[in-house]
Design a protein around this motif. Structure first.
Motif, short mmCIF file in Angstrom:
data_model
loop_
_atom_site.label_atom_id
_atom_site.label_comp_id
_atom_site.label_asym_id
_atom_site.label_seq_id
_atom_site.Cartn_x
_atom_site.Cartn_y
_atom_site.Cartn_z
N ALA A 180 10.30 1.74 22.77
CA ALA A 180 10.95 3.05 22.83
C ALA A 180 9.93 4.14 23.12
O ALA A 180 10.19 5.05 23.93
CB ALA A 180 11.66 3.33 21.51
N LEU A 181 8.77 4.06 22.48
CA LEU A 181 7.72 5.05 22.73
C LEU A 181 7.27 5.00 24.18
O LEU A 181 7.14 6.04 24.84
CB LEU A 181 6.53 4.78 21.80
N LEU A 182 7.05 3.80 24.69
CA LEU A 182 6.59 3.63 26.08
C LEU A 182 7.65 4.13 27.06
O LEU A 182 7.32 4.82 28.04
CB LEU A 182 6.27 2.16 26.34
N LEU A 183 8.90 3.80 26.82
CA LEU A 183 9.98 4.25 27.71
C LEU A 183 10.06 5.78 27.75
O LEU A 183 10.30 6.37 28.81
CB LEU A 183 11.32 3.66 27.27
N GLY A 184 9.88 6.40 26.60
CA GLY A 184 9.90 7.86 26.55
C GLY A 184 8.80 8.47 27.40
O GLY A 184 9.02 9.42 28.15
N VAL A 185 7.60 7.91 27.29
CA VAL A 185 6.46 8.40 28.07
C VAL A 185 6.72 8.21 29.56
O VAL A 185 6.51 9.12 30.38
CB VAL A 185 5.16 7.69 27.66
N LEU A 199 7.13 11.00 32.76
CA LEU A 199 6.34 10.97 34.00
C LEU A 199 7.25 11.00 35.22
O LEU A 199 6.92 11.63 36.24
CB LEU A 199 5.45 9.73 34.02
N VAL A 200 8.39 10.34 35.14
CA VAL A 200 9.37 10.39 36.23
C VAL A 200 9.86 11.83 36.41
O VAL A 200 9.98 12.32 37.54
CB VAL A 200 10.55 9.45 35.94
N PHE A 201 10.13 12.50 35.30
CA PHE A 201 10.54 13.91 35.35
C PHE A 201 9.47 14.75 36.01
O PHE A 201 9.76 15.64 36.82
CB PHE A 201 10.80 14.43 33.93
N PHE A 202 8.21 14.50 35.64
CA PHE A 202 7.11 15.27 36.23
C PHE A 202 7.04 15.06 37.73
O PHE A 202 6.91 16.02 38.50
CB PHE A 202 5.78 14.88 35.59
#
Length: 246
Positions: free
Chosen positions: A83-88, A92-95
């Motif tokens: 979950a932590l990794l998916l959030g990060v 990055l996709v948003f960025f």
């Protein structure tokens, strides 16, 4: 079973009407407070509203209700790490999307949000790392706990009691996304309010998709911890992008 505390059972039923009531008393003031903070530069009240959001389940729900919405531990540590990794990764996709579409202009959601961090134009790498650590720590604690206890917690539970969990995730996700229109979309730049309709639609749509991921992580872990950790990962990635990639 009525999950509300006995005092509140005299006034409410634990259903969609209660969920609408919660959204009205929390999200409308929060929306206005964020707009005011964007104009004044004083973001301290936002921390207060996050703290109050985290308290809402404990104010209204009994122990059974708190457990029912996911205020419980989980043994699924591997899923929490994922979950932590998916959030990060999603941050990055948003960025990348914002960078490709709008560069470093204030139509880029992260660029506009980043101005609230007030990063000095001239700053040593050591001081920048210290400021990043402080902001990342705050961003990974206050809003993930406050927003997930509220949106994926008590609001979701209220609507789920009336329409089921899957449909309720769409409602709390939409409420979450529209609330974040105050963070970006309606922008205050150089003393003038502006509205970026296309960028705002992309941002709100993205926030809606993010909220669905948070719900999936809650369901995968059987606990709000899944949503909180995923949300914390997203905020960590966002703040990193603001400090080091913009």
């Amino acid at each position: 079973m009525n999950y509300l505390r006995p005092f509140w059972q005299k006034y409410f039923r634990y259903d969609w009407r209660f969920g609408v009531f919660l959204l009205a008393i929390v999200c409308i003031p929060r929306f206005l407070m964020v707009l005011e903070a964007n104009q004044s530069g004083n973001y301290a009240p936002i921390g207060a509203i996050m703290f109050l959001s985290a308290l809402v389940p404990f104010l209204f729900l009994n122990k059974s209700g708190q457990k029912q919405i996911g205020i419980t531990g989980t043994p699924k540590y591997g899923v929490l790490s994922m979950a932590l990794l998916l959030g990060v990764v999603l941050s990055l996709v948003f960025f990348l999307a914002g960078d490709m579409l709008y560069g470093t202009s204030y139509q880029n959601w992260f660029a506009y949000i980043g101005k609230s961090y007030q990063i000095p134009e001239v700053i040593s790498s050591r001081d920048k790392l210290l400021l990043f650590t402080i902001m990342a720590g705050i961003g990974m604690i206050f809003s993930p706990i406050g927003e997930e206890f509220f949106f994926r917690g008590i609001v979701h539970g209220s609507f789920a009691a009336s329409m089921g969990s899957q449909k309720a995730s769409l409602v709390d996700g939409l409420a979450f996304a529209l609330t974040h229109l105050a963070h970006f979309g309606l922008v205050y730049v150089q003393g003038v309010w502006e509205f970026y309709p296309v960028a705002a639609c992309i941002w709100v749509s993205g926030m809606f998709l993010v909220s669905l991921l948070f719900f999936r992580m809650k369901r995968a872990t059987g606990s709000l911890l899944g949503a909180i950790i995923c949300h914390a990962g997203f905020n960590l990635g966002m703040i990193y992008c603001i400090f080091y990639l913009l």
